[in-house]
Design an enzyme around this catalytic site. Structure first.
Site, PDB file in Angstrom:
ATOM      1  N   ARG A 125      -4.509  -8.137   4.252  1.00  0.00           N
ATOM      2  CA  ARG A 125      -3.685  -6.927   4.198  1.00  0.00           C
ATOM      3  C   ARG A 125      -4.088  -5.921   5.278  1.00  0.00           C
ATOM      4  O   ARG A 125      -4.047  -4.712   5.070  1.00  0.00           O
ATOM      5  CB  ARG A 125      -3.755  -6.265   2.817  1.00  0.00           C
ATOM      6  CG  ARG A 125      -3.247  -7.128   1.693  1.00  0.00           C
ATOM      7  CD  ARG A 125      -1.777  -7.505   1.846  1.00  0.00           C
ATOM      8  NE  ARG A 125      -1.384  -8.384   0.769  1.00  0.00           N
ATOM      9  CZ  ARG A 125      -1.505  -9.716   0.804  1.00  0.00           C
ATOM     10  NH1 ARG A 125      -1.946 -10.299   1.898  1.00  0.00           N
ATOM     11  NH2 ARG A 125      -1.146 -10.457  -0.209  1.00  0.00           N
TER      12      ARG A 125
ATOM     13  N   SER B 154       2.769  -4.264  -5.181  1.00  0.00           N
ATOM     14  CA  SER B 154       1.357  -4.120  -5.540  1.00  0.00           C
ATOM     15  C   SER B 154       0.835  -2.798  -4.989  1.00  0.00           C
ATOM     16  O   SER B 154       0.792  -2.606  -3.778  1.00  0.00           O
ATOM     17  CB  SER B 154       0.545  -5.282  -4.967  1.00  0.00           C
ATOM     18  OG  SER B 154       0.997  -6.512  -5.499  1.00  0.00           O
TER      19      SER B 154
ATOM     20  N   GLU C 179      -2.616   0.233  -1.495  1.00  0.00           N
ATOM     21  CA  GLU C 179      -2.007  -0.536  -0.403  1.00  0.00           C
ATOM     22  C   GLU C 179      -0.936   0.264   0.329  1.00  0.00           C
ATOM     23  O   GLU C 179      -0.858   0.225   1.556  1.00  0.00           O
ATOM     24  CB  GLU C 179      -1.416  -1.842  -0.932  1.00  0.00           C
ATOM     25  CG  GLU C 179      -0.852  -2.743   0.157  1.00  0.00           C
ATOM     26  CD  GLU C 179      -0.512  -4.131  -0.346  1.00  0.00           C
ATOM     27  OE1 GLU C 179       0.310  -4.800   0.301  1.00  0.00           O
ATOM     28  OE2 GLU C 179      -1.061  -4.565  -1.384  1.00  0.00           O
TER      29      GLU C 179
END
Length: 372
Positions: free
Chosen positions: A181, A260, A364
């Site tokens: 990520r 998420s 995130e």
């Protein structure tokens, strides 16, 4: 307020030629441009439909010293209720080009539509990334991944405007610093504006790439490492995602989210030992938390597991921002939430997980004008 002005369009040698109208909005709402449907207005909003317009808008803002916010699909943004004091640039460029197994996408292409088109073309490599909201230009920034696939495994080059040099550059995969990520673009978000992304896919006679994610393999009744028809893989992932509220649906508030909200924590050996001790103390010595190798003596565990075991179950909350009723990793706007409501919930979850297990969750989505 709507304004129209004319911007010089450069010819191939960079000289101004014909003038074309450019639409601007002032005091422009940004909430409708995000999947959370949250956030205040921008001082100015420009929508760019070509690479040249993107570059021109960025150069103009930089020359004037104006704060600049880049918006793609808006699926990874948390914008403060006060809005953004500067220029918001919405990238709405289009371009889908296939040459054999080579794919080039303009940054503004809708990602899930692009995935569907590659599946229709019989090409494997991103079929398990179906249903992920947002634009193609965001995929290298986050190194988007799901169900055993990451874009870093198939990206060959990223074309971006480098604000530090004022030039358009082409960065090969090896220079993108991809990690879980993460990427070079995320590490230095004020430097690069992604314009185009190039991929190398696989022609596997209509079959998917080898399935790496156990849940996908189980849903298909096959073994990890097997291949299945491309369309079957895509449809299965879409069903799995929809069951978790991870496919956009305007009528389903579980999808009014950024997917998420937290990344899966990656722990070194010392942190992992301390984590296991906390788990044993809280849940008992027979409970084993999820663990996945993350390279160099590091281990990845599950944020969703942490959240759930810390007491934040599906549907948690009584206010207008709550945990999804389908997936503990998604924080959602139930229709009347503010960004402050969302952040209050996020902070509650972070504090609860830290108190329970000694692990600090990291958000995130990109935050604009706010922070956890």
């Amino acid at each position: 307020m709507l304004a129209r002005r004319q911007r010089p369009r450069p010819d191939q040698r960079g000289r101004s030629r014909t003038l074309e109208p450019v639409q601007e909005l002032h005091d422009a709402p940004l909430a409708p441009l995000t999947t959370f449907r949250l956030g205040g207005p921008a001082t100015r909003l420009i929508t760019a439909t070509t690479d040249a317009e993107v570059v021109a808008a960025v150069r103009e803002a930089d020359a004037a010293g104006t704060e600049l916010l880049i918006i793609g699909g808006g699926s990874n943004l948390v914008i403060g209720d006060q809005g953004f004091a500067g220029t918001a640039l919405r990238i709405a460029t289009t371009g889908f080009a296939l040459d054999g197994t080579k794919l080039e996408l303009a940054a503004g292409e809708v990602w899930t539509d692009a995935v569907a088109r590659t599946v229709d073309a019989g090409l494997a490599g991103i079929e398990c990334l179906a249903g992920i909201p947002g634009s193609a230009g965001a995929t290298p920034i986050q190194n988007v991944g799901a169900y055993g696939q990451e874009v870093s495994s198939v990206i060959t080059e990223v074309v971006a405007y480098d604000r530090s040099t004022g030039e358009t550059v082409t960065l090969p995969n090896a220079e993108c610093a991809f990690a879980y990520r993460h990427s070079r673009f995320k590490a230095d978000p004020s430097r690069y504006v992604v314009l185009r992304v190039r991929f190398e896919l696989e022609d596997a006679d209509g079959l998917s790439a080898p399935l790496k994610y156990p849940e996908t393999a189980r849903a298909l009744g096959v073994e990890a490492g097997d291949r299945v028809p491309l369309a079957t893989a895509r449809e299965t992932v879409l069903k799995l995602r929809a069951g978790k509220g991870m496919v956009l649906d305007p009528e389903d508030h579980d999808t009014w989210s950024a997917g998420s909200f937290f990344t899966n924590p990656i722990l070194d050996a010392e942190e992992l030992a301390a984590f296991h001790a906390r788990v044993a103390d809280r849940l008992g010595p027979d409970v084993t938390p999820p663990a996945y190798p993350a390279g160099e003596g590091r281990t990845k565990t599950s944020a969703a597991w942490l959240i759930d075991r810390a007491g934040f179950t599906k549907g948690y909350g009584t206010g207008p921002a709550r945990i999804s009723t389908k997936h503990t990793l998604a924080l959602t706007n139930r229709g009347e939430a503010t960004t402050d409501d969302l952040l209050a919930l996020a902070r509650e979850v972070v504090t609860g997980v830290r108190d329970a297990f000694g692990v600090t969750l990291v958000n995130e989505p990109v935050t604009v004008g706010v922070s956890l």
